[in-house]
Design a protein around this motif. Structure first.
Motif, mmCIF file in Angstrom:
data_model
loop_
_atom_site.group_PDB
_atom_site.id
_atom_site.type_symbol
_atom_site.label_atom_id
_atom_site.label_comp_id
_atom_site.label_asym_id
_atom_site.label_seq_id
_atom_site.Cartn_x
_atom_site.Cartn_y
_atom_site.Cartn_z
ATOM 1 N N MET A 1 0.775 -1.229 0.134
ATOM 2 C CA MET A 1 0.061 -0.125 0.011
ATOM 3 C C MET A 1 0.927 1.304 0.044
ATOM 4 N N GLU A 2 0.520 2.166 -0.905
ATOM 5 C CA GLU A 2 1.350 3.457 -0.913
ATOM 6 C C GLU A 2 1.762 4.219 0.325
ATOM 7 N N PHE A 3 0.582 4.277 1.243
ATOM 8 C CA PHE A 3 0.962 4.924 2.483
ATOM 9 C C PHE A 3 1.524 4.668 3.421
ATOM 10 N N VAL A 4 2.405 3.363 3.306
ATOM 11 C CA VAL A 4 3.046 2.358 4.385
ATOM 12 C C VAL A 4 4.335 3.262 4.341
ATOM 13 N N GLN A 5 5.016 3.558 3.253
ATOM 14 C CA GLN A 5 6.359 4.106 3.306
ATOM 15 C C GLN A 5 6.466 5.586 3.943
ATOM 16 N N PRO A 6 5.739 6.166 3.427
ATOM 17 C CA PRO A 6 5.611 7.738 3.994
ATOM 18 C C PRO A 6 5.190 7.711 5.579
ATOM 19 N N LEU A 7 4.345 6.749 5.819
ATOM 20 C CA LEU A 7 3.935 6.555 7.549
ATOM 21 C C LEU A 7 5.305 6.098 8.313
ATOM 22 N N LEU A 8 5.989 5.147 7.689
ATOM 23 C CA LEU A 8 7.269 4.690 8.349
ATOM 24 C C LEU A 8 8.305 5.939 8.310
ATOM 25 N N GLU A 196 -0.666 18.270 8.804
ATOM 26 C CA GLU A 196 0.855 17.769 9.229
ATOM 27 C C GLU A 196 1.001 16.453 8.697
ATOM 28 N N CYS A 197 -0.247 15.566 8.491
ATOM 29 C CA CYS A 197 -0.360 14.256 8.411
ATOM 30 C C CYS A 197 0.576 13.570 7.021
ATOM 31 N N PRO A 198 1.191 12.575 7.452
ATOM 32 C CA PRO A 198 1.903 12.165 6.273
ATOM 33 C C PRO A 198 1.027 11.216 5.269
ATOM 34 N N VAL A 199 -0.138 10.795 5.709
ATOM 35 C CA VAL A 199 -0.908 10.106 4.670
ATOM 36 C C VAL A 199 -2.050 10.865 4.386
ATOM 37 N N ARG A 200 -2.142 11.961 4.404
ATOM 38 C CA ARG A 200 -3.258 12.968 3.834
ATOM 39 C C ARG A 200 -3.472 12.641 2.703
ATOM 40 N N ASP A 201 -2.481 12.523 1.703
ATOM 41 C CA ASP A 201 -2.830 12.393 0.257
ATOM 42 C C ASP A 201 -3.666 10.932 0.183
ATOM 43 N N PHE A 202 -3.714 9.979 0.857
ATOM 44 C CA PHE A 202 -4.366 8.803 0.769
ATOM 45 C C PHE A 202 -5.598 8.613 1.675
ATOM 46 N N CYS A 203 -5.951 9.805 2.437
ATOM 47 C CA CYS A 203 -7.101 9.786 3.150
ATOM 48 C C CYS A 203 -8.379 10.219 2.802
ATOM 49 N N SER A 205 -11.544 10.124 4.070
ATOM 50 C CA SER A 205 -12.208 11.105 4.979
ATOM 51 C C SER A 205 -11.834 12.433 4.667
ATOM 52 N N PHE A 206 -10.299 12.740 4.577
ATOM 53 C CA PHE A 206 -9.835 14.126 4.413
ATOM 54 C C PHE A 206 -10.295 14.880 3.024
ATOM 55 N N ALA A 207 -10.326 13.797 2.096
ATOM 56 C CA ALA A 207 -10.760 14.149 0.568
ATOM 57 C C ALA A 207 -12.148 14.670 0.538
ATOM 58 N N ARG A 208 -12.715 13.934 1.420
ATOM 59 C CA ARG A 208 -14.476 14.226 1.579
ATOM 60 C C ARG A 208 -14.781 15.253 2.552
ATOM 61 N N GLY A 209 -13.898 15.599 3.482
ATOM 62 C CA GLY A 209 -14.128 16.439 4.515
ATOM 63 C C GLY A 209 -15.161 15.949 5.782
ATOM 64 N N THR A 210 -14.951 14.445 5.699
ATOM 65 C CA THR A 210 -15.873 13.755 6.846
ATOM 66 C C THR A 210 -15.051 13.272 7.869
ATOM 67 N N GLN A 211 -14.042 13.819 8.179
ATOM 68 C CA GLN A 211 -12.998 13.258 9.349
ATOM 69 C C GLN A 211 -13.843 13.071 10.514
ATOM 70 N N GLN A 212 -14.490 14.026 11.196
ATOM 71 C CA GLN A 212 -15.131 13.834 12.275
ATOM 72 C C GLN A 212 -16.297 13.084 12.322
ATOM 73 N N GLU A 213 -16.816 12.476 11.238
ATOM 74 C CA GLU A 213 -17.733 11.332 11.274
ATOM 75 C C GLU A 213 -17.278 9.989 11.668
ATOM 76 N N PHE A 214 -15.710 9.875 11.563
ATOM 77 C CA PHE A 214 -15.103 8.616 11.819
ATOM 78 C C PHE A 214 -14.184 8.669 13.011
ATOM 79 N N PRO A 215 -14.207 7.495 13.564
ATOM 80 C CA PRO A 215 -14.976 6.461 13.775
ATOM 81 C C PRO A 215 -16.529 6.941 14.237
ATOM 82 N N PRO A 216 -17.388 5.831 14.033
ATOM 83 C CA PRO A 216 -18.817 6.466 14.264
ATOM 84 C C PRO A 216 -18.735 6.257 15.999
#
Ligand code: SF4
Length: 359
Positions: A1-8, A196-203, A205-216
């Motif tokens: 998965m592409e976000f593994v390396q940026p996260l590490l 500041e998030c390293p995996v923002r480009d893969f997120c 809920s960030f793309a949809r602006g729904t971060q605060q709906e998750f987790p339920p």
């Protein structure tokens, strides 16, 4: 998965400095993970340090008496964690020659070790590709993939399966810890720090602006309030103490005689209940303090009263009951709020110049 390396890479630069970080000894990882259950990281740091000074290795803990183990745990709460840890360590000493096993089945069979703790121990100590999904990881993954579940358990299971597929073979422990750190520092409850998030480009809920709906949101649990009276009964400088049952809430710990009361219950009813419990005839005196202690599903409201013994009787065989001099208090493990009563009583009554024991 592409976000593994940026996260590490982010983890390598930003990981939290924690006393157990970098540790490869499975016993030490085990202790830190059990302490961290339901307890804040900041609170655990000191306890972990003291614990490791006294029980630096698995054989040290296995050889220690239970009472001492509980004393080192005192204040962390949820004492069944300490008991299970101690029993698990003894089992490892007896059945595995003192070496924590490295198979998932064997680790999961030890008392107090669930799926998350097994994953943390195996991935961090032994580099096994086993997910360790705690609340932080649930939050990160549920936001990354906009995931909900029919229940918390179903969501966790779904996320564990996804994490298992993403764990890098060469750094599974670091990946699990990177997720935990991301959840603890940036992908936090409420408003995450996505900038500041390293995996923002893969997120998603960030793309949809729904971060605060998750987790339920979790459904609120109902907390039951229980009203209690604790009687501080003193005789010639010793106090009547009782041991709680070996099973259940605060099992096996010491407390001042305590009875549950009906709302509005009168003094005579309380005195009679304390008498039945202790084998003594007792008269309630002035109130010493009010205490509130909150468990996950229960709230204790305790009125603590000085009490006098009007007619002494035999101590009952059950529950275990003893007259204890205040100097012996530091040797006992007091049940939650009773530790505060003991501290107050010890501080109030000590003669000038006497050395105060640390409870
Ligand atoms: S972008 Fe924001 S919501 Fe998404 S994982 Fe990062 S911190 Fe969490």
């Amino acid at each position: 998965m592409e976000f593994v390396q940026p996260l590490l890479e982010w983890y390598d630069r930003n990981k939290r400095e924690l006393p157990w970080r970098g540790e490869k000894d499975p016993y030490r990882i085990w202790v830190s993970e059990i302490m961290l259950q339901q307890t804040r990281v900041e609170a655990v740091k000191d306890y972990y340090g003291r614990w490791m000074s006294r029980f630096p290795s698995l054989p040290d803990l296995a050889a220690a008496p239970e009472e001492e183990v509980l004393r080192y745990w005192q204040g962390l709460g949820y004492y069944s964690r300490a008991r299970n840890l101690w029993q698990g360590v003894r089992e490892v000493a007896a059945s595995y020659g003192g070496k924590v096993p490295d198979s998932e089945a064997a680790v999961r069979a030890l008392p107090g070790i669930g799926e998350y703790t097994a994953g943390a121990i195996l991935s961090i100590a032994y580099d096994r590709p086993v997910p360790a999904v705690d609340g932080n990881v649930v939050r990160v993954y549920s936001r990354l993939f906009c995931l909900a579940g029919e229940s918390e358990t179903a969501l966790k299971r779904k996320i564990a399966a996804l994490v298992a597929g993403h764990l890098p073979q060469e750094r599974p422990g670091d990946y699990n810890q990177a997720l935990m750190d991301l959840g603890a520092t940036l992908c936090i409850p409420g408003k995450p720090r996505c900038d500041e998030c390293p995996v923002r480009d893969f997120c998603r809920s960030f793309a949809r602006g729904t971060q605060q709906e998750f987790p339920p949101k979790k459904k609120k649990s109902t907390v039951k309030t229980v009203e209690l009276v604790a009687a501080v009964i003193e005789r010639h400088g010793a106090f009547l103490l009782q041991r709680r049952p070996a099973q259940g809430l605060l099992a096996g710990m010491w407390e001042f005689p305590t009875v549950e009361i009906e709302t509005g219950g009168d003094a005579a009813a309380v005195e009679s209940a304390v008498g039945t419990r202790t084998g003594q005839q007792v008269r309630l005196g002035p109130k010493l303090m009010d205490l509130v202690h909150i468990f996950s599903h229960r709230r204790w409201e305790i009125a603590v009263h000085h009490s006098t013994m009007t007619v002494p009787g035999d101590l009952p065989p059950e529950p275990e009951t003893r007259w204890v001099n205040r100097k012996e208090f530091p040797q006992l493990v007091f049940a939650g709020p009773h530790r505060k009563i003991a501290k107050t009583v010890a501080a109030q009554e000590l003669p000038d110049g006497a050395v105060r024991g640390k409870l």
